[in-house]
Design a protein around this motif. Structure first.
Motif, short mmCIF file in Angstrom:
data_model
loop_
_atom_site.label_atom_id
_atom_site.label_comp_id
_atom_site.label_asym_id
_atom_site.label_seq_id
_atom_site.Cartn_x
_atom_site.Cartn_y
_atom_site.Cartn_z
N PHE A 156 13.63 -17.88 16.91
CA PHE A 156 12.23 -17.59 16.65
C PHE A 156 11.88 -17.60 15.15
CE2 PHE A 156 12.34 -16.28 21.07
CZ PHE A 156 11.17 -16.83 21.51
N ARG A 200 6.03 -18.24 11.77
CA ARG A 200 7.48 -18.49 11.72
C ARG A 200 7.85 -19.05 10.36
NH1 ARG A 200 8.78 -20.93 17.84
NH2 ARG A 200 7.55 -19.30 18.88
N ASP A 202 9.11 -21.70 9.77
CA ASP A 202 9.08 -23.17 9.81
C ASP A 202 8.38 -23.75 8.58
OD1 ASP A 202 10.23 -22.96 12.29
OD2 ASP A 202 8.37 -23.31 13.41
N LEU A 209 3.65 -25.88 11.66
CA LEU A 209 2.96 -25.09 10.62
C LEU A 209 3.63 -23.73 10.57
CD1 LEU A 209 -0.77 -25.81 11.58
CD2 LEU A 209 0.46 -26.69 9.58
N PHE A 256 13.00 -14.05 28.49
CA PHE A 256 12.02 -13.19 29.18
C PHE A 256 11.50 -13.77 30.47
CE2 PHE A 256 9.23 -15.87 26.63
CZ PHE A 256 9.92 -15.96 25.42
N GLU A 274 5.56 -32.57 25.54
CA GLU A 274 5.80 -31.14 25.78
C GLU A 274 4.63 -30.29 25.27
OE1 GLU A 274 9.49 -29.49 24.16
OE2 GLU A 274 8.29 -27.72 23.71
N LEU A 275 4.17 -29.35 26.11
CA LEU A 275 3.05 -28.49 25.71
C LEU A 275 3.51 -27.06 25.44
CD1 LEU A 275 0.06 -29.06 25.38
CD2 LEU A 275 -0.32 -28.18 27.67
N GLY A 277 6.18 -23.38 27.00
CA GLY A 277 7.19 -22.81 27.88
C GLY A 277 6.56 -21.92 28.93
N CYS A 278 7.31 -21.69 30.02
CA CYS A 278 6.79 -20.84 31.09
C CYS A 278 7.93 -20.38 31.99
CB CYS A 278 5.74 -21.59 31.91
SG CYS A 278 6.39 -23.06 32.73
N ILE A 318 -0.21 -32.56 12.16
CA ILE A 318 -0.77 -31.23 12.44
C ILE A 318 -1.32 -30.58 11.15
CG2 ILE A 318 1.32 -29.83 12.11
CD1 ILE A 318 0.62 -28.39 14.76
#
Ligand code: FA5
Length: 332
Positions: A156, A200, A202, A209, A256, A274-275, A277-278, A318
């Motif tokens: 993360f 983050r 990143d 971003l 989680f 890819e959009l 997670g779920c 982006i």
């Protein structure tokens, strides 16, 4: 005496009415109400009257004074407000002279995407929830089934805040803490989406971003299955992107959710993008929030709003979203 007083009053009233400004009015007020006024002289002369006449004459002088004072006060209010209006008009700044023609702005495209997401999810029966941008390790990690030894913490790329114990307070690295805050405070059934800023370490590049936006979804109810999750994502994708766009789930891992998946959407050229997670909310996460996993089940999802805007508006980079170049932004 009476006719004399009446003449004084008439003259004073006419003078007050004729005063062109506050300065003139103040001078006239001294003339008709001051120590050297005819009225003051009349008052002094009272002493020479018979006691029987003195009372009535005194009353008449007082009435005359009250009428003159009222006329001056009324004129003062009128002149003061007129002078204020002139002053305000003189001080008014016409900003259009500086910037030329006035141009109407519009919402930033990330805000537009976020508003549209909220509309679509509210239309599907979700409520919008919020949480703080500065979080504790409990909400950002622990309660989400990521203990401090868990390797997922590293993924993360968290920005920690120098407060309390080391690595205890942080800028939230995802919107999933809002799941915990909602489940701690509300009884199921729960149907929420939580859009918001996330942070983050990143470095900024064409797809990343350091400060970006996610939207979290959480459903907790009886008898919820992976089919409900897939159906909700499909429904959302159709509502947001239009009827032609398909969605699919691919197996993945998040501490989680269990099982977990990434979800992709189809592109015009047949490829998948890819959009987010779920997955089904992990029983440990429900337990951490005091919800019995034998009675309640749930699903959750989270994806990047900035990336969604990039896809929807077919941007190359982006970083365009944060360069704040008006020539770019006004196209959308
Ligand atoms: C998460 O953050 C999970 N909390 C998502 C989730 C929620 C899974 C609920 C299961 C249940 P991930 O790290 O993959 O997952 O980030 C999710 C999305 O955030 C990514 O797919 C991407 O769209 C966006 N994202 C992540 N990092 C950045 C970044 N640096 N810049 C822009 N968007 C980003």
């Amino acid at each position: 005496m009476d006719s004399n007083l009446a003449a004084i009053v008439d003259e004073a009233l006419a003078a007050a009415d004729g005063a062109a400004n506050l300065g003139d009015l103040s001078a006239l007020s001294a003339r008709y109400l001051g120590k050297k006024s005819a009225l003051a002289a009349a008052k002094k002369a009272l002493g020479q009257l018979e006691p029987a006449e003195r009372k009535a004459a005194g009353q008449a002088i007082n009435e005359a004074r009250e009428r003159i004072e009222a006329a001056f006060a009324a004129r003062k209010t009128l002149l003061a407000s007129a002078e204020r209006a002139v002053q305000l008009e003189g001080e008014r700044l016409d900003l259009t002279e500086i910037y030329g023609e006035v141009r109407r702005g519009h919402y930033h495209l990330v805000t537009q995407a976020r508003d549209r997401l909220e509309d679509v999810f509210v239309g599907m029966g979700f409520r919008v929830a919020e949480g703080p941008e500065v979080e504790t390790a409990w909400y950002n990690f622990e309660a989400l089934n990521i203990p401090d030894w868990h390797p997922a913490r590293g993924s993360f790329d968290t920005i920690f805040v120098n407060l309390g114990e080391p690595e205890e307070v942080m800028l939230r690295s995802h919107t999933s803490p809002v799941q915990i805050r909602t489940m701690e405070n509300e009884e199921p059934p729960i149907y929420i989406v939580a859009p918001g800023r996330t942070f983050r370490t990143d470095a900024a590049d064409a797809t990343h971003l350091p400060a970006f936006n996610q939207i979290e979804g959480l459903v907790v109810d009886r008898g919820i299955t992976m089919g409900d999750l897939a159906g909700t994502i499909d429904e959302f994708v159709h509502a947001f992107f239009g009827g032609d766009v398909q969605s699919r789930l691919r197996p993945s891992y998040f501490p989680f959710t269990e099982p977990s998946a990434e979800f992709d959407i189809s592109r015009a050229d047949g490829s998948w993008l890819e959009l987010g997670g779920c997955g089904m909310v992990h029983p440990n996460v429900l337990r951490n929030c005091g919800i019995d996993p034998d009675v309640w089940q749930g699903f959750a999802f989270g994806f990047g709003i900035d990336r969604l805007a990039v896809m929807r508006y077919e941007l190359d980079d982006i970083r365009e979203l944060v360069n704040n170049d008006v020539r770019f932004l006004e196209q959308f």
